[in-house]
Enzyme design. Structure first.
Site: not given
Ligand code: GUN
Length: 294
Positions: A54, A98, A121
């Site tokens: 990311k 996360q 998100d």
């Molecule tokens: N963990 C797995 N997929 C995601 C996501 O799309 N966003 C976040 N914040 N954590 C994740």
């Protein structure tokens, strides 16, 4: 029939290029640079890999990013204090915590403590409610990517019978809401659905977000249907070498479907591209600027 392969990798790369251009224009015209704070609690290996990729994509788009890494023993109050600080920081346009979080932390309470305007998100209850009410919202990235991929095959999804297999808050429920907003007739199926193969066979558009490898078989698919596979499962391949497979048995499905996303290289790359898109949108909204056409 052999399905058209929906090349998520190149579609995401093009989208990221357009986002980078819009970001450069925003910075040049308004001296505003989107900035996303990524909060990682603990050192779960999969999360560490996600967070690293990311951060790379955010930097490549000309945005700023910084990671806040917290120890696995962090308690909820400590994490809330970090989020309060990021909420108040005008230079931070997006906050991503996360998931999963360690068991001592309630993920729902944490997500609810993020400023909804910075919730890139799209998990905050305000954004969930806005999406369900048909109001402008920050929308979860993977579902947004799924719908964008389907729309590279069909200019309109109106009237489609869409079946979403999976009812998670992160994928199943929001993708169903987005497909409803595209005027699909939406069915959400799940582990307790009776005769899942028959339900799937009704789908003009099938979204598989089950989390179990190669569950959807070729004979579950209506000939010519569009299949979007959200699954990423690591399984033992030839000679025990690990390989990634989706929730759909790809070779069987590709022989029946009209179009299908591969794994890897389908939905996965779109998730990060949509995170950049959300960060750009959030930045524009926070600064009272019109959203650029992407
Ligand atoms: N963990 C797995 N997929 C995601 C996501 O799309 N966003 C976040 N914040 N954590 C994740």
């Amino acid at each position: 029939m052999s399905a058209r392969i929906i090349d998520g990798k190149s579609i995401a790369a093009e989208l990221r290029g357009r986002i980078a251009q819009a970001t450069a224009s925003l910075t040049a015209a308004h001296k505003v640079t989107p900035c996303i704070a990524v909060v990682l609690v603990g050192d779960d290996p999969a999360s560490t890999v996600y967070v690293r990729s990311k951060a790379k994509a955010v930097a490549e788009a000309g945005m700023r990013t910084f990671d806040r890494k917290l120890p696995a023993a962090t308690n909820e109050a400590e994490l809330r204090a970090v989020i309060a600080e990021l909420n108040a920081d005008r230079a931070v346009s997006g906050i991503l915590v996360q998931l999963p979080l360690p068991p001592q932390i309630d993920a729902h309470r944490i997500i609810s403590s993020i400023d909804p305007a910075k919730d890139v998100d799209g998990f905050h209850p305000i954004n969930v409610g806005r999406l369900a009410s048909g109001l402008p919202a920050l929308v979860p990235c993977t579902p947004l990517g799924c719908v964008m991929l389907a729309k590279t095959v069909h200019t309109s999804l109106a009237g489609f019978d869409a079946v979403v297999v999976g009812r998670s808050n992160i994928v199943g429920k929001p993708v169903a809401q987005l497909l409803l907003a595209e005027n699909c007739t939406v069915t959400i199926a799940h582990s307790k659905t009776r005769d899942l193969p028959a339900v799937c066979r009704r789908a003009d558009l099938l979204v598989a977000a089950i989390g179990r490898p190669e569950t959807v078989r070729g004979d579950w698919i209506k000939p010519g249907a569009t299949v979007i596979d959200v699954g990423i499962n690591r399984v033992a391949g030839e000679a025990g070498k690990p390989k990634l497979v989706g929730d759909v048995a790809y070779d069987e499905a590709a022989a029946v479907a009209g179009a299908i996303t591969p794994v890897p290289g389908g939905v996965g790359p779109m998730t990060i591209a949509c995170l950049l898109l959300n960060t750009l949108r959030a930045t524009c909204a926070q600064n009272g600027l019109a959203e650029p056409a992407i």
